[in-house]
Design a protein around this motif. Sequence first.
Motif, PDB file in Angstrom:
ATOM      1  N   CYS A   1       0.876  -1.200   0.155  1.00  6.56           N
ATOM      2  CA  CYS A   1      -0.016   0.176   0.272  1.00  6.56           C
ATOM      3  C   CYS A   1       0.774   1.269   0.110  1.00  6.56           C
TER       4      CYS A   1
ATOM      5  N   PHE B   1      -0.299   4.211   1.112  1.00  6.55           N
ATOM      6  CA  PHE B   1      -0.566   4.844   2.323  1.00  6.55           C
ATOM      7  C   PHE B   1      -0.213   4.396   3.768  1.00  6.55           C
TER       8      PHE B   1
ATOM      9  N   CYS C   1      -2.140   4.621   6.907  1.00  7.04           N
ATOM     10  CA  CYS C   1      -3.111   5.463   7.825  1.00  7.04           C
ATOM     11  C   CYS C   1      -2.896   4.940   9.187  1.00  7.04           C
TER      12      CYS C   1
ATOM     13  N   PHE D   1      -4.717   4.311  11.341  1.00  7.21           N
ATOM     14  CA  PHE D   1      -5.608   3.572  12.115  1.00  7.21           C
ATOM     15  C   PHE D   1      -5.714   2.313  11.416  1.00  7.21           C
TER      16      PHE D   1
ATOM     17  N   LEU E   1       1.065  -3.948   4.439  1.00  6.00           N
ATOM     18  CA  LEU E   1       1.704  -2.682   3.796  1.00  6.00           C
ATOM     19  C   LEU E   1       3.002  -2.492   2.950  1.00  6.00           C
TER      20      LEU E   1
ATOM     21  N   GLY F   1      -7.047  -4.673   0.394  1.00  6.50           N
ATOM     22  CA  GLY F   1      -5.575  -4.984   0.597  1.00  6.50           C
ATOM     23  C   GLY F   1      -5.267  -4.159   2.057  1.00  6.50           C
ATOM     24  N   GLY F   2      -3.858  -3.734   1.898  1.00  3.73           N
ATOM     25  CA  GLY F   2      -3.196  -3.021   0.826  1.00  3.73           C
ATOM     26  C   GLY F   2      -3.874  -2.159  -0.056  1.00  3.73           C
TER      27      GLY F   2
ATOM     28  N   ASN G   1      -8.306   2.918  -1.860  1.00  8.13           N
ATOM     29  CA  ASN G   1      -7.904   4.258  -1.450  1.00  8.13           C
ATOM     30  C   ASN G   1      -7.859   5.480  -2.418  1.00  8.13           C
TER      31      ASN G   1
ATOM     32  N   ASP H   1     -12.178   4.386   0.213  1.00  2.00           N
ATOM     33  CA  ASP H   1     -12.086   4.973   1.492  1.00  2.00           C
ATOM     34  C   ASP H   1     -11.795   6.484   1.281  1.00  2.00           C
TER      35      ASP H   1
HETATM   36  S1  SF4 Z   1      -4.463  -0.761   3.620  1.00  2.00           S
HETATM   37 FE1  SF4 Z   1      -5.781   0.906   3.600  1.00  2.00          FE
HETATM   38  S2  SF4 Z   1      -6.068   1.680   5.689  1.00  2.00           S
HETATM   39 FE2  SF4 Z   1      -3.931   0.387   5.483  1.00  2.00          FE
HETATM   40  S3  SF4 Z   1      -2.371   2.085   5.063  1.00  2.00           S
HETATM   41 FE3  SF4 Z   1      -3.454   1.360   2.996  1.00  2.00          FE
HETATM   42  S4  SF4 Z   1      -5.201   2.779   2.511  1.00  2.00           S
HETATM   43 FE4  SF4 Z   1      -4.798   2.857   4.837  1.00  2.00          FE
END
Ligand code: SF4
Length: 209
Positions: free
Chosen positions: A27, A29, A31, A33, A40, A73-74, A101, A123
């Motif tokens: 991923c 991002f 995040c 949370f 990731l 995911g991811g 995302n 999201d």
């Molecule tokens: S998998 Fe989703 S919640 Fe997790 S870091 Fe990536 S975008 Fe954010």
Amino acid sequence: MRFGGFQALTLSDYPGKTAAVVFTQGCNFRCPFCHNGGLLPAVADDRNLVPEAFVLEELRRRRGLLDGLVVTGGEPTLQEALPAFLGKVRALGLLVKLDTNGSRPEMLARLLGTGLVDYVAMDVKAPRGKYDLLAGVRAPLDAVRESIRLIAASGAPHHFRTTLPSALLDAQDIETIRRELPAASPHLVQEFKPEHALDPAVCGAALTA
Ligand code: SF4
């Protein structure tokens, strides 16, 4: 495709459908949370990856029991092999729900344009001014906005979704997000659960622990 996990059945992740779930590895991002920290890194130990052939065989065996597949995911749209994989899922007669995302609108446009996805859940992390904080990276806001536009204009069933860590977002932020989304698009708010969060301190979980 690089997959970090497979779940044989979900009754709650594809609205109104029985589905399996596949988790893509990697991923862009971070995040705070996020509950999927192990998914990731783009590069993972091969021993932790689930072979695509295994996923397809499991889907083939269960297709009489399943309506579709959730690809989550991811971030699935980072992988260039995604359209080819979804074509194979389609050939099994299964519907596809994509979780994203929204950072790769060019891939999203390709998938929507070729009818390879039946449902999209995106999201929306935050109002524009807080996006970097909630995405954990310098957020590609133009890409996110373009993805929202593409999804809403596609005619495909969809919803947008925001996770609510109450130390980072408040009711005013949720209102702002809703104003920034197309009026006809459903927007769901989901509760933040601190267990297994990537950065519980940033999310405020440490304050309540
Ligand atoms: S998998 Fe989703 S919640 Fe997790 S870091 Fe990536 S975008 Fe954010």
